[in-house]
Motif scaffolding. Structure first.
Motif, PDB file in Angstrom:
ATOM      1  N   PRO A 213       0.826  -1.206   0.000  1.00 56.42           N
ATOM      2  CA  PRO A 213       0.000   0.000   0.000  1.00 56.42           C
ATOM      3  C   PRO A 213       0.863   1.260   0.000  1.00 56.42           C
ATOM      4  O   PRO A 213       2.003   1.252   0.482  1.00 56.42           O
ATOM      5  N   ASP A 214       0.314   2.330  -0.544  1.00 57.90           N
ATOM      6  CA  ASP A 214       1.024   3.617  -0.543  1.00 57.90           C
ATOM      7  C   ASP A 214       0.995   4.254   0.830  1.00 57.90           C
ATOM      8  O   ASP A 214       1.887   5.039   1.178  1.00 57.90           O
ATOM      9  N   TYR A 215      -0.038   3.952   1.606  1.00 58.01           N
ATOM     10  CA  TYR A 215      -0.172   4.466   2.970  1.00 58.01           C
ATOM     11  C   TYR A 215      -0.801   3.346   3.803  1.00 58.01           C
ATOM     12  O   TYR A 215      -1.493   2.471   3.278  1.00 58.01           O
ATOM     13  N   GLY A 216      -0.607   3.390   5.124  1.00 54.84           N
ATOM     14  CA  GLY A 216      -1.220   2.389   5.982  1.00 54.84           C
ATOM     15  C   GLY A 216      -0.492   1.065   5.940  1.00 54.84           C
ATOM     16  O   GLY A 216       0.677   0.967   5.533  1.00 54.84           O
ATOM     17  N   ASP A 217      -1.196   0.007   6.358  1.00 54.11           N
ATOM     18  CA  ASP A 217      -0.602  -1.316   6.515  1.00 54.11           C
ATOM     19  C   ASP A 217      -1.235  -2.321   5.562  1.00 54.11           C
ATOM     20  O   ASP A 217      -2.438  -2.275   5.306  1.00 54.11           O
ATOM     21  N   ALA A 218      -0.416  -3.234   5.082  1.00 57.82           N
ATOM     22  CA  ALA A 218      -0.916  -4.307   4.212  1.00 57.82           C
ATOM     23  C   ALA A 218      -1.695  -5.323   5.033  1.00 57.82           C
ATOM     24  O   ALA A 218      -1.330  -5.630   6.174  1.00 57.82           O
TER      25      ALA A 218
END
Length: 269
Positions: A213-218
């Protein structure tokens, strides 16, 4: 010197407890799963000279940028969203942008505040998660204590002045029956992004790898699940990177302003 005792935070915390924990520097991470009954908000704080263009950008892109509140210049207490609410201190982590570049991620804006700042509070998908959970839909990132996964797409937003750029989305994996139910639940709440914008093959909206992901968590997508994508309030940060304003401030992705408004008031009871 006295120290403040830790404020215990959980799904049943009040909005004020979450804000005070952020204000005291006890909460510096994401707010997913906290104060589940309360509306959470994305923030964009810009100089007054850019406020009209950004307001038009929100109006032209209501899915990623649903307006909850707009302040007067210099106003940092949004009384329509909560008592004892200070946008300078009550978000766990902010982002400071100069010329479209991220230059800092402070936990307090008091020293940076200017009298010409206009604050935009935008609806957040963490609010509709309350309705999904109440409907019996499991959310893996909440169960695992993670931030939601966010991705830049190949879908262009509508331009307003200097503001334009790609739509950013959140992703939640769901079984097909739950995805249908999620559409039914979230379509009732345009104030917090409304229904999904895409279900299924992520490559159709320009996402190549769900584990990056570009932001946050997978989060893992199981073989019997579909990725479900909603418009995301991080979209303005992509537009800011394109517009390159001299100075502006946003929340850090996932680190939201928790308001006194109740999700029940949005129809998520």
């Amino acid at each position: 010197m006295t120290t403040n005792p830790p404020i215990p935070l959980h799904t049943g915390s009040s909005a004020l407890e979450v804000r005070r924990a952020a204000r005291l520097g006890q909460l510096t991470g994401h707010t997913s799963g906290l104060a589940r009954h309360h509306v959470q908000a994305n923030l964009a704080i810009l100089p007054k000279s850019l406020a009209d263009d950004f307001l038009r950008y929100c109006q032209r892109n209501p899915k990623p940028c649903p307006l909850l509140s707009v302040s007067e210049p210099g106003q940092y207490r949004l009384t329509d969203l909560g008592q004892d609410l200070d946008v300078r201190t009550d978000v766990p982590r902010y982002r400071v942008w100069q010329g479209g570049e991220l230059v800092d991620e402070p936990t307090d804006l008091t020293a940076l505040w200017q009298d010409n700042f206009v604050t935009f509070a935008l609806g957040c998908s963490f609010s509709f998660e309350h309705g999904l959970l109440a409907g019996g839909i499991r959310l893996r990132h909440v169960e695992q204590g993670l931030n939601v996964a966010m991705f830049r797409t190949n879908i262009a937003t509508r331009r307003a002045g200097p503001f334009h750029g790609p739509l950013v989305v959140t992703m939640r994996p769901m079984k097909a029956a739950d995805a249908i139910r999620a559409v039914q639940i979230t379509s009732r709440v345009p104030e917090v992004h409304g229904a999904p914008i895409h279900i299924g093959d992520p490559s159709l909206i320009g996402i190549n790898d769900l584990q990056r992901p570009d932001y946050g968590d997978a989060v893992q997508v199981m073989p019997d699940e579909l990725p479900v994508f909603w418009a995301c309030g991080v979209t303005p940060q992509a537009a800011i990177a394109v517009a390159k304003p001299p100075f502006c401030i946003t929340h850090a992705p996932g680190c939201m302003l928790v308001t006194d408004r109740l999700n029940d008031q949005l129809g998520l009871g």
